[in-house]
Design a protein around this motif. Structure first.
Motif, PDB file in Angstrom:
ATOM      1  N   ILE A 123       0.846  -1.203   0.000  1.00  0.00           N
ATOM      2  CA  ILE A 123       0.000   0.000   0.000  1.00  0.00           C
ATOM      3  C   ILE A 123       0.879   1.250   0.000  1.00  0.00           C
ATOM      4  O   ILE A 123       0.616   2.202  -0.741  1.00  0.00           O
ATOM      5  N   MET A 124       1.916   1.240   0.820  1.00  0.00           N
ATOM      6  CA  MET A 124       2.819   2.385   0.845  1.00  0.00           C
ATOM      7  C   MET A 124       3.535   2.548  -0.499  1.00  0.00           C
ATOM      8  O   MET A 124       3.791   3.666  -0.951  1.00  0.00           O
ATOM      9  N   GLU A 125       3.830   1.456  -1.143  1.00  0.00           N
ATOM     10  CA  GLU A 125       4.562   1.505  -2.410  1.00  0.00           C
ATOM     11  C   GLU A 125       3.723   2.062  -3.558  1.00  0.00           C
ATOM     12  O   GLU A 125       4.284   2.445  -4.600  1.00  0.00           O
ATOM     13  N   ILE A 126       2.419   2.121  -3.386  1.00  0.00           N
ATOM     14  CA  ILE A 126       1.579   2.712  -4.433  1.00  0.00           C
ATOM     15  C   ILE A 126       2.022   4.148  -4.697  1.00  0.00           C
ATOM     16  O   ILE A 126       2.158   4.573  -5.850  1.00  0.00           O
ATOM     17  N   GLY A 127       2.240   4.906  -3.635  1.00  0.00           N
ATOM     18  CA  GLY A 127       2.694   6.288  -3.795  1.00  0.00           C
ATOM     19  C   GLY A 127       4.049   6.367  -4.476  1.00  0.00           C
ATOM     20  O   GLY A 127       4.291   7.257  -5.304  1.00  0.00           O
ATOM     21  N   LEU A 128       4.948   5.445  -4.142  1.00  0.00           N
ATOM     22  CA  LEU A 128       6.256   5.424  -4.789  1.00  0.00           C
ATOM     23  C   LEU A 128       6.113   5.183  -6.287  1.00  0.00           C
ATOM     24  O   LEU A 128       6.809   5.796  -7.106  1.00  0.00           O
ATOM     25  N   ALA A 129       5.199   4.276  -6.641  1.00  0.00           N
ATOM     26  CA  ALA A 129       4.983   3.953  -8.057  1.00  0.00           C
ATOM     27  C   ALA A 129       4.348   5.113  -8.802  1.00  0.00           C
ATOM     28  O   ALA A 129       4.681   5.369  -9.963  1.00  0.00           O
ATOM     29  N   TRP A 130       3.432   5.822  -8.145  1.00  0.00           N
ATOM     30  CA  TRP A 130       2.698   6.889  -8.821  1.00  0.00           C
ATOM     31  C   TRP A 130       3.488   8.194  -8.889  1.00  0.00           C
ATOM     32  O   TRP A 130       3.379   8.930  -9.875  1.00  0.00           O
ATOM     33  N   PHE A 131       4.260   8.492  -7.836  1.00  0.00           N
ATOM     34  CA  PHE A 131       4.816   9.842  -7.712  1.00  0.00           C
ATOM     35  C   PHE A 131       6.343   9.920  -7.630  1.00  0.00           C
ATOM     36  O   PHE A 131       6.884  11.023  -7.531  1.00  0.00           O
ATOM     37  N   ARG A 132       7.023   8.787  -7.648  1.00  0.00           N
ATOM     38  CA  ARG A 132       8.486   8.805  -7.654  1.00  0.00           C
ATOM     39  C   ARG A 132       8.978   8.160  -8.948  1.00  0.00           C
ATOM     40  O   ARG A 132       8.445   7.139  -9.386  1.00  0.00           O
ATOM     41  N   HIS A 133      10.011   8.735  -9.541  1.00  0.00           N
ATOM     42  CA  HIS A 133      10.538   8.154 -10.776  1.00  0.00           C
ATOM     43  C   HIS A 133      11.282   6.863 -10.444  1.00  0.00           C
ATOM     44  O   HIS A 133      12.019   6.800  -9.455  1.00  0.00           O
ATOM     45  N   PRO A 134      11.091   5.809 -11.248  1.00  0.00           N
ATOM     46  CA  PRO A 134      11.764   4.535 -10.938  1.00  0.00           C
ATOM     47  C   PRO A 134      13.283   4.642 -10.908  1.00  0.00           C
ATOM     48  O   PRO A 134      13.949   3.812 -10.275  1.00  0.00           O
TER      49      PRO A 134
ATOM     50  N   SER B  95      14.891   6.489  -9.190  1.00  0.00           N
ATOM     51  CA  SER B  95      15.251   6.656  -7.778  1.00  0.00           C
ATOM     52  C   SER B  95      15.619   5.332  -7.126  1.00  0.00           C
ATOM     53  O   SER B  95      16.291   5.314  -6.085  1.00  0.00           O
ATOM     54  N   PHE B  96      15.148   4.222  -7.728  1.00  0.00           N
ATOM     55  CA  PHE B  96      15.333   2.906  -7.115  1.00  0.00           C
ATOM     56  C   PHE B  96      16.198   1.981  -7.958  1.00  0.00           C
ATOM     57  O   PHE B  96      16.309   0.795  -7.656  1.00  0.00           O
ATOM     58  N   ARG B  97      16.830   2.525  -9.008  1.00  0.00           N
ATOM     59  CA  ARG B  97      17.641   1.665  -9.878  1.00  0.00           C
ATOM     60  C   ARG B  97      18.769   0.988  -9.101  1.00  0.00           C
ATOM     61  O   ARG B  97      19.069  -0.193  -9.325  1.00  0.00           O
ATOM     62  N   ALA B  98      19.380   1.721  -8.180  1.00  0.00           N
ATOM     63  CA  ALA B  98      20.528   1.183  -7.444  1.00  0.00           C
ATOM     64  C   ALA B  98      20.148  -0.001  -6.560  1.00  0.00           C
ATOM     65  O   ALA B  98      21.024  -0.809  -6.211  1.00  0.00           O
ATOM     66  N   ILE B  99      18.873  -0.111  -6.183  1.00  0.00           N
ATOM     67  CA  ILE B  99      18.459  -1.215  -5.312  1.00  0.00           C
ATOM     68  C   ILE B  99      17.585  -2.226  -6.061  1.00  0.00           C
ATOM     69  O   ILE B  99      16.905  -3.048  -5.444  1.00  0.00           O
TER      70      ILE B  99
ATOM     71  N   GLY C 242       6.506  -2.748  -8.466  1.00  0.00           N
ATOM     72  CA  GLY C 242       7.183  -3.706  -9.333  1.00  0.00           C
ATOM     73  C   GLY C 242       6.965  -3.378 -10.795  1.00  0.00           C
ATOM     74  O   GLY C 242       7.886  -3.429 -11.613  1.00  0.00           O
ATOM     75  N   GLY C 243       5.727  -3.004 -11.137  1.00  0.00           N
ATOM     76  CA  GLY C 243       5.438  -2.616 -12.510  1.00  0.00           C
ATOM     77  C   GLY C 243       6.206  -1.386 -12.929  1.00  0.00           C
ATOM     78  O   GLY C 243       6.702  -1.284 -14.060  1.00  0.00           O
ATOM     79  N   SER C 244       6.320  -0.416 -12.023  1.00  0.00           N
ATOM     80  CA  SER C 244       7.081   0.788 -12.325  1.00  0.00           C
ATOM     81  C   SER C 244       8.556   0.461 -12.524  1.00  0.00           C
ATOM     82  O   SER C 244       9.201   0.974 -13.452  1.00  0.00           O
ATOM     83  N   LEU C 245       9.104  -0.409 -11.687  1.00  0.00           N
ATOM     84  CA  LEU C 245      10.513  -0.768 -11.801  1.00  0.00           C
ATOM     85  C   LEU C 245      10.801  -1.544 -13.081  1.00  0.00           C
ATOM     86  O   LEU C 245      11.901  -1.431 -13.651  1.00  0.00           O
ATOM     87  N   VAL C 246       9.833  -2.324 -13.538  1.00  0.00           N
ATOM     88  CA  VAL C 246      10.007  -3.060 -14.798  1.00  0.00           C
ATOM     89  C   VAL C 246      10.318  -2.103 -15.941  1.00  0.00           C
ATOM     90  O   VAL C 246      11.090  -2.416 -16.855  1.00  0.00           O
ATOM     91  N   SER C 247       9.744  -0.888 -15.872  1.00  0.00           N
ATOM     92  CA  SER C 247       9.931   0.080 -16.958  1.00  0.00           C
ATOM     93  C   SER C 247      11.373   0.577 -17.054  1.00  0.00           C
ATOM     94  O   SER C 247      11.740   1.226 -18.040  1.00  0.00           O
ATOM     95  N   LEU C 248      12.203   0.281 -16.053  1.00  0.00           N
ATOM     96  CA  LEU C 248      13.623   0.617 -16.142  1.00  0.00           C
ATOM     97  C   LEU C 248      14.334  -0.237 -17.181  1.00  0.00           C
ATOM     98  O   LEU C 248      15.404   0.143 -17.689  1.00  0.00           O
ATOM     99  N   PHE C 249      13.752  -1.397 -17.495  1.00  0.00           N
ATOM    100  CA  PHE C 249      14.459  -2.380 -18.317  1.00  0.00           C
ATOM    101  C   PHE C 249      13.756  -2.714 -19.632  1.00  0.00           C
ATOM    102  O   PHE C 249      14.411  -3.164 -20.573  1.00  0.00           O
TER     103      PHE C 249
END
Length: 316
Positions: free
Chosen positions: A96-107, A109-113, A145-152
């Motif tokens: 639930i908390m990650e929904i905001g990360l997916a909607w409002f943070r650019h992926p 930001s999490f490439r390093a992890i 997870g869906g947002s992070l997939v877009s990095l690749f």
């Protein structure tokens, strides 16, 4: 849902949501945005707290989760099953908390992890030129997870629209910043069109959609209503059906995305065999991190016979 209602739900123009009736939703969106600015470690800690509160305050969802885990993990003791129930609430609280990360943070930001595994399977499948249907599941990392997939990869997504039109607008706009197109869950024509253009489309089959267009295939050895549309889509488009998953790491803050070789001999011409293979593929991934699955859903709501007892009926 009527065509008029569907059109209203899919209206993503913020200018249409300025009247006072939408202010409470805007306030909720603002809170989600604010929470998304917190460091990822804090997100996980707050998410566990949210999950613990939900565990105690939402007994109906706790009962559904207990029923699913009892059915799917009979080898566990009662104490182990209950521990998994609680941990599942914690994982979904983080989700639930990650929904905001997916909607409002650019992926980025999490490439390093974030680590990706098996990307070569996507590249090989794209070379066929007939599109890829990414066979995913409803893991608690669904949005991020869906947002992070877009990095690749460059992909589209099929989504079940939110009942609140403004929340749906926020969700759809956020997803379309990461994906190419956010297709409605019933937009089969749009899906086939995108596959014909050799696109990658995120797709999930692991929920109970009622009695229409299903076979009963084993899911954790329990007969589960499973849609046959996956076979029809693969048959009509000639696309590759490629499993993938995404999970949080144990012991450290980070994420892993997994792509696997395509399903072999799919579609086979046998709907039950195809559905069984799809279910077993998703089940294999769930067993890696069983707490990170959406056990709150009534996966076994539709029974093989209408006369079969309701597995989720609460006894007094």
């Amino acid at each position: 849902m009527t065509a008029r209602r569907q059109k209203k739900i899919r209206d993503t123009r913020y200018s249409h949501y300025l009247s006072p009736r939408w202010w409470p939703t805007w306030a909720l969106v603002g809170l989600i945005w604010l929470a998304a600015q917190l460091p990822i470690g804090w997100q996980w800690r707050l998410g566990r707290a949210v999950g613990e509160i939900a565990y105690h305050l939402i007994p109906r969802r706790r009962h559904i989760t207990e029923t699913n885990i009892r059915l799917c993990f009979p080898e566990l003791s009662a104490e182990q099953q209950q521990a998994l129930v609680r941990k599942s609430f914690h994982s979904n609280g983080i989700g639930i908390m990650e929904i905001g990360l997916a909607w409002f943070r650019h992926p980025e930001s999490f490439r390093a992890i974030t680590r990706v595994h098996g990307l070569e399977h996507v590249e090989t499948a794209l070379a066929r030129g007939q599109g890829i249907l990414l066979l995913g599941g409803h893991y608690s990392t669904l949005d991020l997870g869906g947002s992070l997939v877009s990095l690749f990869i460059d992909a589209d997504v099929m989504q079940r629209d939110h009942n609140n039109p403004l929340m749906n607008a926020v969700m759809t706009r956020a997803r379309e910043r990461r994906y190419g197109v956010a297709l409605g869950a019933k937009d089969l024509r749009g899906l086939l069109k995108r596959l014909k253009q050799n696109r990658i489309v995120w797709y999930a089959t692991d929920q109970d959609y009622g009695r229409k267009g299903i076979v009963f295939a084993p899911f954790f050895d329990v007969p589960a209503g499973t849609i046959t549309a996956t076979s029809r889509i693969a048959e009509r488009s000639g696309c590759t059906v490629l499993p993938f998953s995404h999970f949080r790491r144990d012991g450290e803050v980070g994420y892993d995305i997994y792509f696997y070789p395509p399903l072999a001999n799919f579609p086979s011409g046998d709907d039950l065999a195809d559905a069984t293979l799809a279910n077993l593929t998703i089940e294999r991934e769930i067993r890696r991190f069983p707490d990170q699955y959406l056990w709150m859903h009534r996966r076994f709501k539709t029974r093989p016979s209408p006369d079969d007892p309701d597995l989720y009926r609460e006894t007094t």
